[in-house]
Design a protein around this motif. Structure first.
Motif, short mmCIF file in Angstrom:
data_model
loop_
_atom_site.label_atom_id
_atom_site.label_comp_id
_atom_site.label_asym_id
_atom_site.label_seq_id
_atom_site.Cartn_x
_atom_site.Cartn_y
_atom_site.Cartn_z
N LYS A 37 8.43 3.37 10.06
CA LYS A 37 7.48 2.81 9.11
C LYS A 37 7.62 1.30 9.06
O LYS A 37 8.62 0.73 9.50
CB LYS A 37 7.70 3.41 7.72
CG LYS A 37 9.07 3.17 7.15
CD LYS A 37 9.30 3.89 5.83
CE LYS A 37 8.53 3.26 4.72
NZ LYS A 37 8.91 3.81 3.39
N THR A 47 -3.67 -0.21 8.40
CA THR A 47 -3.19 -1.49 8.96
C THR A 47 -3.95 -1.84 10.22
O THR A 47 -4.37 -3.00 10.42
CB THR A 47 -1.69 -1.41 9.24
OG1 THR A 47 -0.98 -1.14 8.02
CG2 THR A 47 -1.17 -2.73 9.83
N ASN A 61 6.45 -2.42 3.84
CA ASN A 61 5.80 -1.41 3.00
C ASN A 61 4.28 -1.53 3.03
O ASN A 61 3.60 -1.21 2.08
CB ASN A 61 6.31 -1.45 1.57
CG ASN A 61 7.68 -0.79 1.45
OD1 ASN A 61 8.00 0.15 2.18
ND2 ASN A 61 8.49 -1.29 0.54
N TYR A 62 3.76 -2.04 4.15
CA TYR A 62 2.33 -2.10 4.42
C TYR A 62 1.60 -3.01 3.43
O TYR A 62 0.88 -2.53 2.54
CB TYR A 62 1.73 -0.69 4.43
CG TYR A 62 2.30 0.18 5.52
CD1 TYR A 62 1.86 0.05 6.83
CD2 TYR A 62 3.33 1.08 5.26
CE1 TYR A 62 2.42 0.83 7.84
CE2 TYR A 62 3.88 1.87 6.27
CZ TYR A 62 3.42 1.73 7.56
OH TYR A 62 3.97 2.49 8.55
N ILE A 105 -0.11 5.18 -1.33
CA ILE A 105 -0.36 6.22 -0.34
C ILE A 105 0.71 7.31 -0.42
O ILE A 105 0.40 8.51 -0.35
CB ILE A 105 -0.40 5.63 1.08
CG1 ILE A 105 -1.49 4.55 1.19
CG2 ILE A 105 -0.62 6.72 2.11
CD1 ILE A 105 -2.88 5.04 0.87
N SER A 106 1.97 6.91 -0.58
CA SER A 106 3.03 7.92 -0.69
C SER A 106 2.88 8.74 -1.97
O SER A 106 3.20 9.93 -2.00
CB SER A 106 4.41 7.26 -0.63
OG SER A 106 4.60 6.36 -1.70
N CYS A 115 -1.07 4.86 6.36
CA CYS A 115 -0.81 3.41 6.25
C CYS A 115 -0.96 2.71 7.60
O CYS A 115 -1.50 1.59 7.67
CB CYS A 115 0.59 3.19 5.68
SG CYS A 115 0.75 3.58 3.93
N ASN A 116 -0.47 3.33 8.66
CA ASN A 116 -0.63 2.73 9.99
C ASN A 116 -2.10 2.59 10.35
O ASN A 116 -2.53 1.57 10.91
CB ASN A 116 0.09 3.57 11.05
CG ASN A 116 1.58 3.37 11.05
OD1 ASN A 116 2.09 2.37 10.55
ND2 ASN A 116 2.31 4.32 11.60
N ALA A 157 0.82 -1.22 0.00
CA ALA A 157 0.00 0.00 0.00
C ALA A 157 0.85 1.27 0.00
O ALA A 157 0.40 2.32 -0.44
CB ALA A 157 -0.93 0.00 1.21
N TRP A 158 2.09 1.16 0.48
CA TRP A 158 2.95 2.34 0.59
C TRP A 158 3.12 3.07 -0.75
O TRP A 158 3.11 4.30 -0.80
CB TRP A 158 4.31 1.94 1.15
CG TRP A 158 5.28 3.07 1.22
CD1 TRP A 158 6.30 3.36 0.36
CD2 TRP A 158 5.29 4.12 2.20
NE1 TRP A 158 6.96 4.50 0.75
CE2 TRP A 158 6.35 4.99 1.87
CE3 TRP A 158 4.52 4.40 3.31
CZ2 TRP A 158 6.67 6.12 2.62
CZ3 TRP A 158 4.81 5.53 4.06
CH2 TRP A 158 5.87 6.37 3.72
N SER A 217 1.95 9.97 4.95
CA SER A 217 1.87 8.62 4.36
C SER A 217 1.89 7.54 5.44
O SER A 217 1.10 6.59 5.41
CB SER A 217 3.04 8.40 3.40
OG SER A 217 2.99 9.30 2.33
#
Length: 509
Positions: A497, A331, A501-502, A174-175, A327-328, A170-171, A323
């Motif tokens: 992070k 998650t 990378n999620y 989102i980034s 993402c956190n 997902a990173w 970002s």
């Protein structure tokens, strides 16, 4: 004979060095020593990857300080640092000790004397000039841009066929959203990162973060004389040249566009800011850079170099922080589906039909989502540390005296999980702990005091909009947590992070 003479000189020099620092050693002896040596201090006897272990060390030192009066000392060569978690002392430091510690100097190699990292003598002037640029009215004027970018994020997730096809990183998406949003609001340019992943500017900024983190965590690379002889230094300056080049080009273009603009900035409108052009109708200000240029005209403020420094700081600080927060949160919602469904139900209640566009006035209605974001930031703050420097001998509210020139490492991660202040369930994911009638501990994911993050309102708005755009269309799927205390395997890269990378999965609602 010469050998003995040199030896005698060295011994005498060392004795004099110790004597001049005798007060430092006297006070340092009263502060508990940490649980273990930091890997990058002293000799190079440790071979494991520092990046992947620094978070464990933060956790160990945090636990130790909480059990030893809120303090633990560590030596980085001849430099004394003190890890601190006691909220009363932390608030005192953040309000009164505004100088950044020596280790921050490496970030200045990228952003120069930008407000976030500048010495106090420079920061005072810069902060005063920046405050009007980050007023709520001006930030709200960029809401339409961020709404558009969040909708683009949701569309790109579908376009790249990651919905209903299993786990993906997902990173990357989102980034891209935060980079696109920051570039458009900061510089007034659209870069469409997902359509142009090889953008030289974006690759250069990513490389700079990695290189500067690598140097900060390896003390033998701190001296410029050594670092500048390495291939890493060459790579660093090559990437820096790319970032500086594009930013300078954009600044000059903007200054040319605004050369005939009257310096009066009209900010009386609730959600907009306007500029008055001689002989023309008022025109809406389109980005932070335009604000900075116009404010510089008013006050004789920023030079071209200073404009570059502030813009680059906003680009770098504004992308990764938001970002990671997004993402956190995704998650955590994957780990706790019931909480995710409560968020989704709130989105439905506020927005109604799926295709009804998000509007400016909607944001204040998302009370539960706001609590979820705060709880995510509490448990997993993107910036786990705040580092300051005590310039002169200072006594803390709890009675501990810090020597002059001591670095202070404030563990944001630890303060947010201290059971003494957050309760026995401090490690648990409970958004309702932020209900108005609940007492909380010290909450400082964006620091606090005079040098707090000036762009935190922008960051929270960006986070909230991205989550609404994604969650109203997709259900986030991940490995559900067995208990109320979630875990995310993290690494340190200036920010904190996830190592993977999620990896998440999405299903259409």
């Amino acid at each position: 004979m010469n050998v003995y003479l040199i030896g005698a000189v060295v011994v005498l020099w060392y004795m004099l060095y110790r004597y001049r620092r005798r007060r430092l050693y006297e006070l340092a002896a009263l502060i508990p020593t940490g649980p273990e040596k930091i890997p990058f201090v002293g000799a190079l006897q440790h071979s494991y990857n520092i990046m992947n272990n620094i978070i464990d060390l933060i956790q160990k030192y945090t636990t130790y300080t909480q059990n030893n009066g809120g303090f633990a000392k560590l030596w980085v060569g001849p430099l004394l640092y003190v890890v601190m978690t006691n909220p009363e002392d932390v608030e005192f430091i953040l309000k009164n000790c505004l100088e950044k510690a020596d280790v921050i100097k490496f970030m200045r190699n990228i952003v120069g004397n930008a407000g976030i990292f500048a010495p106090v003598s420079i920061w005072t002037r810069r902060r005063k000039m920046l405050i009007p640029t980050f007023s709520p009215k001006i930030i709200n004027s960029f809401m339409d841009i961020i709404i558009s970018q969040s909708e683009e994020l949701a569309m790109q997730l579908s376009h790249h066929k990651v919905v209903g096809t299993g786990r993906f990183a997902a990173w990357e998406f989102i980034s891209a959203y935060t980079l696109d949003s920051v570039c458009e609001t900061a510089l007034g340019i659209r870069i469409n990162y997902l359509q142009n992943p090889n953008n030289a500017f974006l690759k250069a900024t990513t490389n700079l973060f990695a290189l500067i983190t690598d140097r900060m965590l390896q003390v033998w690379f701190w001296p410029d004389l050594i670092y500048n002889c390495t291939s890493r230094s060459t790579e660093f300056y090559e990437n820096l040249k790319i970032v500086y080049g594009l930013t300078d080009e954009i600044i000059q273009r903007k200054k040319e566009e605004l050369k005939d603009v009257d310096v009066h900035l009209d900010t009386d409108h609730a959600n907009s800011a306007q500029i008055n052009i001689v002989g023309q109708s008022p025109k809406k200000v389109r980005c932070f850079l335009e604000h900075l240029i116009l404010l510089s005209k008013n006050s004789g403020g920023f030079t071209d170099v200073e404009l570059r420094e502030e813009v680059i700081t906003f680009l770098l600080a504004g992308t990764d922080t938001s970002s990671i927060a997004i993402c956190n949160t995704l998650t955590l919602l994957a780990k706790y589906p019931k909480i995710q469904e409560k968020v989704y139900q709130e989105i439905v209640d506020v927005l109604g039909e799926l295709n009804r566009p998000l509007e400016k006035d909607d944001l204040k209605e998302f009370k539960y989502l706001e609590r979820v974001i705060k709880e995510s930031l509490r448990l997993f703050p993107p910036a786990p540390l705040v580092i300051r420097k005590v310039i002169e001998e200072t006594t803390m509210p709890t009675g501990v005296t810090l020597p002059a020139d001591t670095g202070v490492i404030i563990s944001v991660w630890g303060i947010s999980r201290d059971k003494k202040y957050w309760g026995p369930d401090a490690d648990c994911f409970d958004p309702d702990r932020f209900l108005p009638d609940r007492k909380t501990g010290l909450f400082i994911p964006f620091s606090s005091g005079p040098r707090n993050c000036i762009g935190y309102q922008y960051a929270l708005m960006s986070v909230k909009m991205a989550l609404i755009a994604v969650l109203r269309r997709y259900r986030v799927i991940g490995e559900e947590e067995n208990g109320p205390a979630p875990t995310i395997d993290t690494k340190f890269n200036i920010m904190m992070k996830a190592k993977d990378n999620y990896q998440l999965a999405l299903e259409a609602r």
